[in-house]
Design an enzyme around this catalytic site. Structure first.
Site, PDB file in Angstrom:
ATOM      1  N   ASP A   1      -5.384   4.739  -0.927  1.00 24.54           N
ATOM      2  CA  ASP A   1      -6.514   5.433  -1.549  1.00 24.54           C
ATOM      3  C   ASP A   1      -7.631   5.700  -0.548  1.00 24.54           C
ATOM      4  O   ASP A   1      -8.313   6.722  -0.636  1.00 24.54           O
ATOM      5  CB  ASP A   1      -7.050   4.618  -2.731  1.00 24.54           C
TER       6      ASP A   1
ATOM      7  N   GLU B   1     -11.297   0.786  -0.812  1.00 27.20           N
ATOM      8  CA  GLU B   1     -10.524   2.003  -1.035  1.00 27.20           C
ATOM      9  C   GLU B   1     -11.413   3.239  -1.073  1.00 27.20           C
ATOM     10  O   GLU B   1     -10.931   4.357  -0.948  1.00 27.20           O
ATOM     11  CB  GLU B   1      -9.764   1.900  -2.359  1.00 27.20           C
TER      12      GLU B   1
ATOM     13  N   HIS C   1       9.200  10.002  -6.287  1.00 25.00           N
ATOM     14  CA  HIS C   1      10.152   8.997  -6.753  1.00 25.00           C
ATOM     15  C   HIS C   1      11.274   8.776  -5.745  1.00 25.00           C
ATOM     16  O   HIS C   1      11.742   7.653  -5.564  1.00 25.00           O
ATOM     17  CB  HIS C   1      10.745   9.415  -8.097  1.00 25.00           C
TER      18      HIS C   1
ATOM     19  N   CYS D   1      -3.642  -4.242   2.554  1.00 22.30           N
ATOM     20  CA  CYS D   1      -2.527  -4.365   1.613  1.00 22.30           C
ATOM     21  C   CYS D   1      -1.920  -3.014   1.275  1.00 22.30           C
ATOM     22  O   CYS D   1      -0.984  -2.939   0.467  1.00 22.30           O
ATOM     23  CB  CYS D   1      -2.972  -5.072   0.333  1.00 22.30           C
TER      24      CYS D   1
END
Length: 565
Positions: A452, A428, A188, A499
């Site tokens: 990923d 991915e 976070h 992306c």
């Protein structure tokens, strides 16, 4: 005497300034029995209202669809969770325990259970429980929820870790950078620091520090200097000034196309999560949307989102971008992304379970509602639809069949929709990259999700701070899969974009272009800088360095090859 420590770069930029040691410690809570439990329940209810209003304000401040808002939304859901706040009430009423002691007990028990789980992602969510529990406790005790009262001058903020609610409420202009002993590049603290444009380094083994000690660090390399020498300070200030000038120049040229020195156009698009993001992306020069994360539309709701609500959201974004392409990813949940209301069931390894396209194919009604909404909205602009986590041809063909079914149902209902849209898949999963030449004839584009793809290629859980620094997309194994995908796309006239986070890393731009990528989709604030990076390169030199990176021994060597570009 200067000390140098190595951490993990979590948000780029240079920070230099006095140390502010942050601690959110609370007074020790002594459990006590009460004669009137109902009054304690009322105190808890009042505290919940205070915390809820604060979280809703923070969520609105960061903007719907942002990663920060997603984190805060998860905290709001926890606040409403009967297994959390309901358990606190049960302790008060069943054991006549005071509200503060009940809050502490349930918070610690819940966080402890999560930390004991083998699943690293769920274990890491213990910090979310403690964040919400601490806010509730402060509200019950009628203490201020903000913990920055003593921060009186711009400083480098240092802590073992920061709760998301603490990071989100740092007074404007008072943080020169964030430095923590805990955390990973996907934690976070990293999300909030990048969103706020603050340099950050995490996972640093710091010695005991005195408040006011001069601290400097590089948020890209993770190098931290304690009591830096004048020479180091001068060097870092020079880098800081150079970065400032570069940002200003890039902002001035934000609406110009990204064209290499030898005349090759590279599309630079934006990653968005909500309608509100579209306007900001256009303002910063984004040439369309390379990734619309639709899962944000499904969050923070008490009931499932309807087809009509989805249609309105997609239509708004498509209208905002006009004739620029908007690539929408179908619902991508599971693994490290959980959405309320979509029951997946307990999985031993969620990253290898029912997620992405597997989940939506298993929930055909939910998938059809989304595809119908997208096709209807497609008339408002240039639409591209892509499926996440495709592992091979069978899933791709099932996705295409679902699109055909959606078209048939719209015809049957007499509703207008777009038939001129592009279809693509995300790369991915390594297996998809390895058979990209077999998939390319059936799609219009590939979009590579490097986060990923790196995780699955290197067998590294990117949410696990113990190994997160090993998840390096510059690893030659990952680069070869990108090259394989780009080659297959070129052979079948399918464009290839990236992306994932790698697209927004200036160091990665040369190797991605050199491998054949023609579109980069990045976080909205990064659009001007990535465009500027493209303009400083030539395709030929990018191809040469990319070829060398493919032969590198490891990620470190690849990074060194790119460091001078």
């Amino acid at each position: 005497m200067m000390q140098e420590r190595k951490g993990i770069g979590a948000s780029p930029g240079i920070a230099i300034g006095p140390v502010y040691l942050h601690s959110s410690t609370l007074p020790d809570i002594v459990p006590r029995r009460v004669e009137r439990p109902d009054e304690e329940v009322e105190s808890l209810t009042r505290a919940e209202t205070v915390v809820r209003e604060r979280l809703e304000g923070l969520q609105a401040l960061h903007g719907e669809g942002s990663e920060e808002a997603e984190v805060i939304g998860a905290h709001l859901l926890l606040l409403e969770d009967p297994e959390f706040t309901g358990e606190i009430r049960s302790l008060i009423q069943g054991e006549s325990l005071c509200a503060e002691a009940a809050t502490v007990r349930v918070t610690e028990e819940s966080a402890g259970m999560l930390e004991a789980l083998e699943d690293e992602y769920l274990a890491a969510r213990a910090a979310d429980v403690r964040d919400v529990g601490t806010q509730l406790l402060r509200a019950v005790l009628r203490l201020p929820l903000d913990t920055w009262d003593n921060l009186s001058a711009p400083s480098v903020l240092v802590a073992s870790d920061f709760f998301p609610s603490e990071t989100a409420t740092i007074p404007p202009g008072m943080a020169l950078g964030l430095c923590t002993e805990e955390g990973s590049p996907t934690s976070h603290i990293a999300v909030f620091a990048r969103g706020m444009g603050l340099p950050a380094v995490v996972g640093v083994d710091l010695p005991p520090l005195e408040p006011g000690t001069l601290l400097a660090f590089d948020g890209e390399t993770g190098t931290v200097y304690i009591d830096p020498s004048p020479e180091v300070v001068d060097r870092l200030r020079g880098q800081q000034e150079e970065q400032r000038r570069s940002r200003e120049g890039a902002a001035e040229r934000a609406h110009e196309p990204a064209v290499t020195l030898d005349g090759v156009r590279i599309e630079v698009a934006a990653n968005i999560g909500a309608e509100e993001d579209a306007v900001r992306a256009v303002e910063l020069g984004a040439e369309g949307v390379g990734l619309f994360r639709t899962e944000f539309l499904f969050l923070d709701r008490t009931r499932p989102i309807s087809e009509e609500e989805q249609y309105e959201a997609y239509r708004t974004v498509l209208e905002t971008f006009g004739d620029q392409l908007v690539v929408v990813r179908t619902l991508d949940v599971g693994g490290d992304k959980q959405v309320p209301g979509i029951e997946i069931g307990e999985e031993l390894n969620p990253f290898l379970g029912l997620r992405g396209i597997r989940l939506t194919l298993a929930r055909p009604e939910m998938m059809q509602a989304q595809l119908r909404a997208l096709l209807r909205a497609g008339s408002a602009g240039r639409l591209a639809i892509m499926a996440p986590m495709v592992a091979g041809r069978a899933e791709l063909m099932a996705f295409r069949a679902a699109l055909e079914e959606a078209e048939r149902s719209l015809v049957a209902d007499g509703l207008s929709f777009s038939t001129d849209y592009q279809v693509g898949i995300m790369i991915e999963v390594p297996s998809a990259a390895l058979v990209a030449s077999r998939l390319a004839p059936h799609i219009d584009f590939f979009s590579i999700g490097t986060n990923d793809l790196t995780q699955y290629t290197l067998a590294v859980d990117r949410t696990n701070r113990e190994v997160a620094d090993l998840a390096d997309p510059f690893d030659p194994g990952v680069l070869r899969l990108i090259a394989e995908t780009a080659s297959a796309g070129k052979a079948h006239q399918s464009w290839v974009g990236v992306c994932g986070a790698m697209a927004g890393d200036p160091l990665a731009v040369p190797v991605l272009i050199g491998l054949g990528v023609t579109e980069l989709s990045v976080a909205i604030p990064a659009v001007p800088a990535i465009k500027d990076k493209v303009r400083s390169l030539s395709l030929e030199e990018c191809r040469r360095v990319a070829a060398r990176c493919l032969e590198a021994a490891d990620a470190r060597e690849a990074r060194e090859l790119l460091s001078g570009m």
